[in-house]
Design a protein around this motif. Structure first.
Motif, PDB file in Angstrom:
ATOM      1  N   MET A   3       0.839  -1.195   0.000  1.00  0.00           N
ATOM      2  CA  MET A   3       0.000   0.000   0.000  1.00  0.00           C
ATOM      3  C   MET A   3       0.878   1.250   0.000  1.00  0.00           C
ATOM      4  SD  MET A   3      -2.629   1.316   2.835  1.00  0.00           S
ATOM      5  CE  MET A   3      -1.342   1.851   3.915  1.00  0.00           C
ATOM      6  N   THR A   4       1.936   1.214   0.817  1.00  0.00           N
ATOM      7  CA  THR A   4       2.812   2.379   0.902  1.00  0.00           C
ATOM      8  C   THR A   4       3.472   2.684  -0.442  1.00  0.00           C
ATOM      9  OG1 THR A   4       3.275   1.731   3.164  1.00  0.00           O
ATOM     10  CG2 THR A   4       4.732   3.356   2.197  1.00  0.00           C
ATOM     11  N   VAL A   5       4.071   1.673  -1.044  1.00  0.00           N
ATOM     12  CA  VAL A   5       4.765   1.953  -2.300  1.00  0.00           C
ATOM     13  C   VAL A   5       3.763   2.268  -3.405  1.00  0.00           C
ATOM     14  CG1 VAL A   5       6.823   0.630  -1.748  1.00  0.00           C
ATOM     15  CG2 VAL A   5       4.942  -0.488  -2.924  1.00  0.00           C
ATOM     16  N   GLY A   6       2.538   1.782  -3.248  1.00  0.00           N
ATOM     17  CA  GLY A   6       1.519   2.117  -4.237  1.00  0.00           C
ATOM     18  C   GLY A   6       1.045   3.548  -4.122  1.00  0.00           C
ATOM     19  N   ILE A   7       0.966   4.045  -2.893  1.00  0.00           N
ATOM     20  CA  ILE A   7       0.450   5.400  -2.665  1.00  0.00           C
ATOM     21  C   ILE A   7       1.465   6.456  -3.109  1.00  0.00           C
ATOM     22  CG2 ILE A   7       0.021   7.024  -0.767  1.00  0.00           C
ATOM     23  CD1 ILE A   7      -2.429   5.453  -1.169  1.00  0.00           C
ATOM     24  N   MET A   8       2.767   6.133  -2.977  1.00  0.00           N
ATOM     25  CA  MET A   8       3.772   7.177  -3.186  1.00  0.00           C
ATOM     26  C   MET A   8       3.783   7.783  -4.591  1.00  0.00           C
ATOM     27  SD  MET A   8       4.680   7.528  -0.208  1.00  0.00           S
ATOM     28  CE  MET A   8       5.931   8.780  -0.311  1.00  0.00           C
ATOM     29  N   PRO A   9       3.716   6.982  -5.655  1.00  0.00           N
ATOM     30  CA  PRO A   9       3.678   7.630  -6.985  1.00  0.00           C
ATOM     31  C   PRO A   9       2.476   8.576  -7.108  1.00  0.00           C
ATOM     32  CG  PRO A   9       3.973   5.266  -7.210  1.00  0.00           C
ATOM     33  CD  PRO A   9       3.709   5.515  -5.771  1.00  0.00           C
ATOM     34  N   LEU A  10       1.362   8.186  -6.481  1.00  0.00           N
ATOM     35  CA  LEU A  10       0.191   9.046  -6.549  1.00  0.00           C
ATOM     36  C   LEU A  10       0.460  10.367  -5.842  1.00  0.00           C
ATOM     37  CD1 LEU A  10      -2.599   6.403  -5.804  1.00  0.00           C
ATOM     38  CD2 LEU A  10      -1.508   6.988  -7.965  1.00  0.00           C
ATOM     39  N   CYS A  11       1.216  10.287  -4.734  1.00  0.00           N
ATOM     40  CA  CYS A  11       1.546  11.514  -4.012  1.00  0.00           C
ATOM     41  C   CYS A  11       2.402  12.431  -4.874  1.00  0.00           C
ATOM     42  CB  CYS A  11       2.292  11.194  -2.723  1.00  0.00           C
ATOM     43  SG  CYS A  11       1.233  10.470  -1.493  1.00  0.00           S
ATOM     44  N   VAL A  12       3.373  11.830  -5.578  1.00  0.00           N
ATOM     45  CA  VAL A  12       4.228  12.635  -6.450  1.00  0.00           C
ATOM     46  C   VAL A  12       3.367  13.287  -7.528  1.00  0.00           C
ATOM     47  CG1 VAL A  12       6.112  12.556  -8.097  1.00  0.00           C
ATOM     48  CG2 VAL A  12       6.256  11.244  -5.978  1.00  0.00           C
ATOM     49  N   LEU A  13       2.479  12.505  -8.131  1.00  0.00           N
ATOM     50  CA  LEU A  13       1.623  13.047  -9.187  1.00  0.00           C
ATOM     51  C   LEU A  13       0.714  14.150  -8.659  1.00  0.00           C
ATOM     52  CD1 LEU A  13       0.584   9.859 -11.169  1.00  0.00           C
ATOM     53  CD2 LEU A  13       1.849  11.825 -12.029  1.00  0.00           C
ATOM     54  N   ALA A  14       0.224  13.947  -7.438  1.00  0.00           N
ATOM     55  CA  ALA A  14      -0.686  14.938  -6.871  1.00  0.00           C
ATOM     56  C   ALA A  14       0.031  16.249  -6.593  1.00  0.00           C
ATOM     57  CB  ALA A  14      -1.325  14.402  -5.599  1.00  0.00           C
ATOM     58  N   SER A  15       1.353  16.190  -6.411  1.00  0.00           N
ATOM     59  CA  SER A  15       2.106  17.407  -6.106  1.00  0.00           C
ATOM     60  C   SER A  15       2.653  18.076  -7.357  1.00  0.00           C
ATOM     61  CB  SER A  15       3.275  17.072  -5.182  1.00  0.00           C
ATOM     62  OG  SER A  15       2.888  16.173  -4.196  1.00  0.00           O
ATOM     63  N   TRP A  16       2.342  17.500  -8.504  1.00  0.00           N
ATOM     64  CA  TRP A  16       2.962  17.938  -9.759  1.00  0.00           C
ATOM     65  C   TRP A  16       2.879  19.453  -9.948  1.00  0.00           C
ATOM     66  CZ3 TRP A  16       5.678  14.141 -11.806  1.00  0.00           C
ATOM     67  CH2 TRP A  16       6.248  14.324 -13.060  1.00  0.00           C
ATOM     68  N   ASN A  17       1.647  19.972  -9.870  1.00  0.00           N
ATOM     69  CA  ASN A  17       1.468  21.411 -10.058  1.00  0.00           C
ATOM     70  C   ASN A  17       1.240  22.141  -8.751  1.00  0.00           C
ATOM     71  OD1 ASN A  17       1.727  21.084 -12.784  1.00  0.00           O
ATOM     72  ND2 ASN A  17      -0.474  20.911 -13.126  1.00  0.00           N
ATOM     73  N   ALA A  18       0.887  21.380  -7.711  1.00  0.00           N
ATOM     74  CA  ALA A  18       0.543  22.031  -6.453  1.00  0.00           C
ATOM     75  C   ALA A  18       1.783  22.604  -5.777  1.00  0.00           C
ATOM     76  CB  ALA A  18      -0.153  21.041  -5.525  1.00  0.00           C
ATOM     77  N   ILE A  19       2.910  21.922  -5.956  1.00  0.00           N
ATOM     78  CA  ILE A  19       4.137  22.388  -5.320  1.00  0.00           C
ATOM     79  C   ILE A  19       4.934  23.170  -6.354  1.00  0.00           C
ATOM     80  CG2 ILE A  19       6.277  21.670  -4.191  1.00  0.00           C
ATOM     81  CD1 ILE A  19       3.735  21.094  -2.590  1.00  0.00           C
ATOM     82  N   THR A  20       5.159  24.448  -6.067  1.00  0.00           N
ATOM     83  CA  THR A  20       5.877  25.262  -7.035  1.00  0.00           C
ATOM     84  C   THR A  20       7.197  25.784  -6.476  1.00  0.00           C
ATOM     85  OG1 THR A  20       4.475  27.057  -6.285  1.00  0.00           O
ATOM     86  CG2 THR A  20       3.885  26.034  -8.369  1.00  0.00           C
ATOM     87  N   THR A  21       7.318  25.783  -5.146  1.00  0.00           N
ATOM     88  CA  THR A  21       8.564  26.279  -4.568  1.00  0.00           C
ATOM     89  C   THR A  21       9.380  25.116  -4.041  1.00  0.00           C
ATOM     90  OG1 THR A  21       7.406  26.548  -2.494  1.00  0.00           O
ATOM     91  CG2 THR A  21       7.623  28.498  -3.863  1.00  0.00           C
ATOM     92  N   ARG A  22      10.679  25.191  -4.218  1.00  0.00           N
ATOM     93  CA  ARG A  22      11.603  24.183  -3.701  1.00  0.00           C
ATOM     94  C   ARG A  22      11.148  22.768  -4.032  1.00  0.00           C
ATOM     95  NH1 ARG A  22      13.076  26.383   2.301  1.00  0.00           N
ATOM     96  NH2 ARG A  22      12.201  28.418   2.034  1.00  0.00           N
ATOM     97  N   VAL A  23      10.860  22.572  -5.303  1.00  0.00           N
ATOM     98  CA  VAL A  23      10.351  21.275  -5.744  1.00  0.00           C
ATOM     99  C   VAL A  23      11.340  20.177  -5.404  1.00  0.00           C
ATOM    100  CG1 VAL A  23       9.502  19.981  -7.715  1.00  0.00           C
ATOM    101  CG2 VAL A  23       9.178  22.437  -7.614  1.00  0.00           C
ATOM    102  N   ARG A  24      12.595  20.492  -5.594  1.00  0.00           N
ATOM    103  CA  ARG A  24      13.641  19.502  -5.365  1.00  0.00           C
ATOM    104  C   ARG A  24      13.592  18.990  -3.921  1.00  0.00           C
ATOM    105  NH1 ARG A  24      19.062  22.039  -7.369  1.00  0.00           N
ATOM    106  NH2 ARG A  24      18.640  23.233  -5.487  1.00  0.00           N
ATOM    107  N   GLY A  25      13.555  19.936  -3.003  1.00  0.00           N
ATOM    108  CA  GLY A  25      13.518  19.563  -1.587  1.00  0.00           C
ATOM    109  C   GLY A  25      12.276  18.779  -1.256  1.00  0.00           C
ATOM    110  N   PHE A  26      11.172  19.210  -1.817  1.00  0.00           N
ATOM    111  CA  PHE A  26       9.911  18.531  -1.533  1.00  0.00           C
ATOM    112  C   PHE A  26       9.970  17.074  -1.968  1.00  0.00           C
ATOM    113  CE2 PHE A  26       5.667  17.139  -2.626  1.00  0.00           C
ATOM    114  CZ  PHE A  26       4.933  17.559  -1.539  1.00  0.00           C
ATOM    115  N   MET A  27      10.400  16.876  -3.204  1.00  0.00           N
ATOM    116  CA  MET A  27      10.436  15.512  -3.725  1.00  0.00           C
ATOM    117  C   MET A  27      11.428  14.663  -2.927  1.00  0.00           C
ATOM    118  SD  MET A  27       8.159  15.300  -5.955  1.00  0.00           S
ATOM    119  CE  MET A  27       7.060  16.406  -6.811  1.00  0.00           C
ATOM    120  N   ALA A  28      12.525  15.281  -2.528  1.00  0.00           N
ATOM    121  CA  ALA A  28      13.507  14.538  -1.731  1.00  0.00           C
ATOM    122  C   ALA A  28      12.881  14.082  -0.423  1.00  0.00           C
ATOM    123  CB  ALA A  28      14.726  15.424  -1.459  1.00  0.00           C
ATOM    124  N   MET A  29      12.144  14.984   0.211  1.00  0.00           N
ATOM    125  CA  MET A  29      11.499  14.632   1.483  1.00  0.00           C
ATOM    126  C   MET A  29      10.495  13.499   1.295  1.00  0.00           C
ATOM    127  SD  MET A  29      12.813  16.151   3.870  1.00  0.00           S
ATOM    128  CE  MET A  29      14.383  16.478   3.135  1.00  0.00           C
TER     129      MET A  29
END
Lengths: 654, 498
Positions: free
Chosen positions: B68-94
């Motif tokens: 479930m965890t590894v399944g949810i994570m790609p969705l989280c990345v996709l959900a943040s695609w446009n929502a996160i605009t600042t410090r994208v690098r840091g966000f994705m790393a976290m």
């Protein structure tokens, strides 16, 4: 072969749901509706084939589709049981369902959400079929909740109408109260029998203690009361009329609301063990039959009158269950499906003709303008009023007669008065809608037209069934349906009443029905100022009836409002008390930290002050929650890691 | 991650999470459901004295949670695609650090390793809320951090105590087989409780959750709801029950009462909310109440239902939070009053939202029904009254969710927001549709999932009553095998360290 057909019955509408639901936008309405009624038609054909097989061999079929849930000693299969009782239900559901689907093609023509409508209708068919076909309580429960969902979706079909959305939620939530009761009954059955399959449960039902039987039966009854709109949970059904009329006919008259009756009959072995439960069932049924009929007397919305008559007729069926007249209850369920579907669809035809008008005060004189609708509505009315030889007479009379011959005189009295009122308000509807002078506004009057063949055709079929359907139960107590259902519903105890008594009771019932007609004729044709005069004279009583005994207002006052208020109160409690405690603990830690800081400063002067400093920082942070200095946290983490290292060091030395 | 340009950070994160999913997915088929033993084990010495191992493995309880965890994570990345605009690098790393830590928690077989992963989750989550969150993000982040940190400290103490009483080992399986004095069990249970109950969160330790959810970015909320909340219940199931059976039995009435309070209380709270995220946050409190209820009635149906419900809650509530995120991107408001009448302008969105809501209220045919049904069956054989009261939660769930749907989906949208109400785009569909498929799959055919957790749950229950059952007499003999292996190893280890 039969087993395969049984599996196919719910599969056809399911396929239609998947196609119309997923790719319905890609093709025209023509394709969508053909898929919808075609799939139900196929299910109906399969049903007939299965029915013929069971009629010939008399053996029930049990078919397992697959293993669904298991855990510990619990195993639940998605499996079907088709016996005579299921057969009758299947015929009603697919047969009447098919006719209503065909009718809907005309009624819903040109609606924006045409395909969506048929998707929901087919989904309803799937759920209803699971409900009546399941071989265990959980499959019954899937269907049970599934039909509730479809009812919700279809009541809320006109989604931009706020009243529709409210009615939809109300229907679902009120039903959920019943469902919770049903769920408890399922658990009780499971812990007593360690299985949830009907056949296994009923095989060992005699081992049940009377108290446990009462508990299970009453929990089941709560479920039935919710789904079949009985007192005190009936309030959702009249509001459910916000949905399109075919929905009212199919779900809120002919099939879904009868699920409670089916469930009680299916479980009659448990109910039979408990006199208490049976008495409660009978009284609820009798009270509902009478109570809803009185409200029906004064309503002015054509669909609402029919809705209250549905509640009342369901009361008769439940009453029938309560006095052990299971076959009669199912018989009435079937005839009611015919004539009530007919009435609703005819009412739909009236509404269609009047461009959406539902208020009978704005109708009148329609008999010549929409003759076929009028004739068929009249057939339905005569059938529901209980005038022989139409269908409603035989089934209703059988319940009444059974009550009388089995010494339930009070219930008989309630039912008889209810029957009188039913006859009165139904003919009131006829008189106000079809006879007399037109009270329509001119705009509507210009557009009055008879409905298309695709709508009138199904009405005629239902008309024929409403006329002839009663003969399945002729002669009373010994008709075809009684013999067919005998293996499931049990044969009534000997107790055969004399032919003379039966005939007398029939004559009384007919007399009551005719009296109702006569009174309606007097009120609305001979002396048409009478109703207004009476309403003025008994203003309080009239207002009470018109406002449906203020039950909705009462429920709002004692249940809905306190629920909301409690929610807000708890919200305040959560923010101020619980979170306040958290903050208090933080402050306490702050104090303690101040103390330890002092201690550390003036008493201990060693390496330990790292810990103290971390603690101190933490405490300060608590105080300054709003300011949020992140770098202090880094310090805590470092201190923590240091602490960890120290502890590990200590262990290594041990 | 920190060396890549901002623009490609999204793609790299997506690729990493998808690669992780591709690696993890075959485990579903490779997993042998016939045994309760740990599978796919990894056992490398990390610190020799005290003996701490980098020891990983999956059983029927952790496998579904890891997937479930590894399944949810790609969705989280996709959900943040446009929502996160600042410090994208840091966000994705976290987000990726989060994934490592969460999978680690579920797979760790060494208590210290577990604790390292457990604490490691805290920092990226803190940053996700504190850096990329809403207006009041710092308050929420610190509240979250301190609440959970307080519990973790006691967990650490309990781990060291267990080390001493459990034969100088941090091996979780070995520690699960040991017996501990009743008095000690009680204290340890309370220490575990402090750590796990905050994470679940159980009533009355739940007040961090609404704040954290409201302020967190969508991906943070989804991770929090879908995965992080399961840490607490997983901890109860993995540690409290098998290691401290007597104390678990002792505390059962309290745990059941707290669970039922959570179910009812959370539902009532949800009823009162005007903010969509808070509503779903409180519904989580209610739903997690079902999980803890199932765990502590201590029977097969209850626990299987609870594990299933952990997965279900991850799918369904994750979906609901994704839905809120999607509408927030359009109207910039999470208030129900600002998001009304979505059925007409956003039919696909409305359909999916209704499906998630129906799943959340436990409609048969959806995943949650199966889980809640098992939990309630289990509860019912423990106490009829408890089950009856818990059933009220089902009515209340229908009330608050349908009321929410009534206000959000039905009605007429406000003309102010109407121009922004575009229906779902391809990316958003991709994030939601897999969850819908899972909802129906588990709803109609939960068998593959339940059969995989069957042996492990049986084993957990068996280890709770091991004093009474002779190892060989028990039908699931597989459950006793690790005992022998591990105690052998343990002896060796002790031999080495002396």
């Amino acid at each position: 072969m039969t087993d395969l057909l049984i599996k196919l019955i719910p599969l056809f509408p399911l396929l239609a749901v998947i196609l119309n639901g997923l790719v319905g936008r890609r093709y025209s309405h023509e394709v969508a509706h053909r898929l919808a009624w075609g799939s139900v038609g196929l299910s109906f054909l399969c049903t007939i084939s299965v029915f013929v097989d069971i009629l010939r061999t008399g053996t029930p079929h049990e078919v397992i589709a697959y293993q669904w849930i298991f855990g510990g000693d619990l195993t639940i299969n998605l499996a079907y049981l088709v016996d005579p009782l299921t057969c009758i239900m299947l015929l009603v559901v697919t047969g009447v369902g098919f006719l209503i689907h065909v009718y809907s093609v005309g009624y819903m023509h040109g609606e924006e959400g045409f395909t969506r409508f048929f998707t929901y209708m087919n989904l309803f068919m799937v759920s209803m079929l699971l409900l009546v076909m399941g071989n265990n309580y959980v499959v019954l429960f899937i269907g049970w909740e599934g039909v509730g969902l479809c009812s919700y979706l279809l009541i809320g079909y006109y989604y931009d109408k706020v009243s529709a959305a409210k009615a939809a939620s109300k229907a679902f939530v009120v039903n959920r109260i019943g469902d919770a009761g049903f769920l408890l009954a399922i658990f009780l059955i499971f812990i007593n029998f360690k299985t949830l399959d009907y056949t296994k449960v009923f095989a060992q039902v005699s081992e049940l203690s009377p108290e446990m039987a009462t508990a299970i039966a009453l929990c089941l009854l709560v479920g039935a009361v919710g789904k079949s709109a009985q007192l005190p949970l009936y309030t959702w059904l009249p509001d459910a009329m916000e949905g399109p009329t075919p929905v009212s006919a199919l779900i809120h008259a002919a099939t879904m609301v009868t699920a409670g009756v089916y469930m009680i009959v299916r479980n009659h072995a448990i109910f039979d063990l408990s006199t208490t439960a049976m008495t409660v069932v009978g009284i609820i049924g009798g009270l509902t039959a009478l109570f809803a009929a009185t409200i029906g007397l004064v309503q002015t919305d054509i669909k609402r009158v029919l809705a209250y008559s549905t509640v009342s007729q369901l009361g008769y069926m439940i009453l029938g269950c309560g006095i052990g007249a299971y076959t009669a209850a199912i018989f009435h369920l079937m005839t009611h499906a015919f004539f009530k579907a007919l009435l609703f669809l005819s009412a739909g035809s009236v509404i269609h003709a009047l461009s959406g008008e539902q208020d009978i005060r704005k109708m009148g004189g329609l008999s010549s303008k929409i003759p076929w609708t009028y004739r068929l509505f009249l057939v339905g009315t005569i059938a529901i009023a209980g005038i022989p030889p139409l269908a409603g007479f035989w089934s209703k009379d059988e319940i009444l007669a059974h009550a009388f011959t089995h010494d339930h005189y009070l219930l008989y009295g309630m039912a008889a008065i209810g029957a009188f009122l039913t006859s009165f308000y139904m003919f009131r509807l006829i008189y106000l809608t079809f006879y007399g002078a037109s009270r329509m506004d001119h705009h509507a009057e210009e557009h009055v037209h008879e409905s298309s063949t695709v709508m009138v055709g199904p009405l005629m079929a239902l008309g024929v069934l409403s006329i002839l359907g009663g003969f399945m139960g002729f002669p009373p107590e010994h008709g075809w349906i009684h013999e067919f259902l005998a293996p499931v519903a049990g044969v009534g105890e000997g107790h055969d009443a004399s032919t003379g008594l039966v005939l007398t009771l029939m004559m009384i019932a007919t007399g009551i029905a005719l009296l109702g007609w006569g009174l309606a004729h007097y009120f609305y044709s001979v002396n048409s100022s009478m109703p207004d005069r009476l309403a003025a004279q008994f203003q309080a009583a009239y207002a009470t009836l018109l406002n449906k005994y203020y039950v909705d207002e009462l429920y709002d006052l004692i249940w809905v409002e306190p629920l909301k208020k409690l929610g807000y109160l708890l919200d305040w409690f959560d923010r101020n008390v619980i979170d306040g405690l958290v903050r208090a603990v933080a402050q306490l830690a702050d104090l303690a930290a101040a103390g330890s800081t002092w201690l550390e400063k003036y008493v201990i002067y060693s390496g330990l002050n790292v810990i103290g400093y971390g603690n101190h920082l933490a405490a300060r942070q608590w105080r300054q929650l709003q300011s949020g200095m992140v770098h202090h946290y880094a310090a805590i983490i470092v201190a923590g890691l240091f602490l960890l290292a120290v502890i590990i060091q200590l262990f290594m030395q041990l | 991650m920190s060396f890549v340009p901002e623009t490609s950070a999204r793609w790299i994160a997506l690729a990493a999470t998808l690669a992780n999913l591709c690696v993890a997915l075959p485990l579903w088929w490779l997993f042998d459901p016939q045994t309760s033993q740990m599978q796919f084990t990894e056992h490398v010495a990390w610190i020799t004295a005290p003996p701490i191992y980098y020891s990983l493995g999956l059983d029927g309880i952790s496998l579904p949670l890891v997937l479930m965890t590894v399944g949810i994570m790609p969705l989280c990345v996709l959900a943040s695609w446009n929502a996160i605009t600042t410090r994208v690098r840091g966000f994705m790393a976290m987000v990726l650090v989060m994934e490592t830590a969460m999978v680690g928690v579920f797979a760790a077989l060494d208590f210290v390793l577990f604790y390292v992963f457990w604490e490691a989750m805290l920092i990226p989550m803190y940053l996700l809320i504190g850096v990329w969150g809403g207006t009041n993000r710092l308050y929420a982040a610190i509240k979250f951090f301190l609440y959970t940190l307080a519990g973790s400290m006691l967990l650490l103490v309990a781990i060291f105590v267990l080390y001493y009483y459990g034969g100088h080992t941090f091996d979780i399986l070995a520690l699960s087989q040991g017996t501990y004095p009743a008095q000690l069990q009680m204290w340890l249970f309370l220490a575990f409780f402090a750590a796990f109950a905050v994470k679940v969160p159980m009533f009355p330790f739940h007040t961090w959750l609404p704040d954290a959810h409201v302020e967190a970015p969508t991906a943070g909320s989804v991770i929090l709801a879908s995965v992080l909340l399961k840490m607490g219940t997983y901890g109860f199931l993995r540690f409290s029950l098998p290691m401290l059976p007597d104390a678990s039995r002792l505390f059962t009435p309290i745990m059941v009462v707290l669970s039922i309070i959570a179910i009812i209380y959370g539902a009532y709270m949800a009823l009162a909310q005007v903010d969509l995220k808070k509503l779903i946050a409180y519904s989580s409190v209610s739903h997690m109440g079902f999980v803890t209820l199932g765990l502590f009635v201590l029977n097969q149906q209850g626990i299987e239902g609870a594990v299933l419900q952990m997965v279900n809650h991850g799918i369904t509530t994750g979906g609901l939070f994704l839905c809120v995120g999607i509408i927030y991107e359009r109207t910039h408001s999470r208030l129900i009053a600002d998001n009304v009448g979505l059925a007409a302008p956003m039919p696909q969105y409305a359909t999916l939202l209704v499906i998630f809501a129906l799943s959340s209220l436990g409609l048969p045919g959806t995943n949650s029904f199966v889980g809640e049904f098992l939990v309630l069956v289990g509860t019912f054989s423990w106490s009829k009254i408890a089950a009856a009261v818990a059933s009220l939660g089902i009515i209340l769930a229908a009330t608050y969710l349908l009321w929410m749907v009534q206000r959000v989906v039905f009605g007429v949208p406000s003309p102010h927001h109407l121009p922004n109400l575009r229906d779902l785009n391809q990316r958003e569909l991709v994030t939601l549709v897999p969850l819908v498929l899972l909802i129906f799959w588990i709803g109609f055919y939960p068998n593959p999932l339940v059969s995989r957790m069957h042996q492990s749950v049986t084993n957990t229950l068996a280890s709770m009553s091991r004093e009474k059952v002779a190892p060989t007499a028990h039908p699931s003999a597989g459950g006793t095998a690790p005992l022998l292996v591990d105690s052998d190893e343990q002896l060796e280890i002790q031999g080495e360290s002396r």
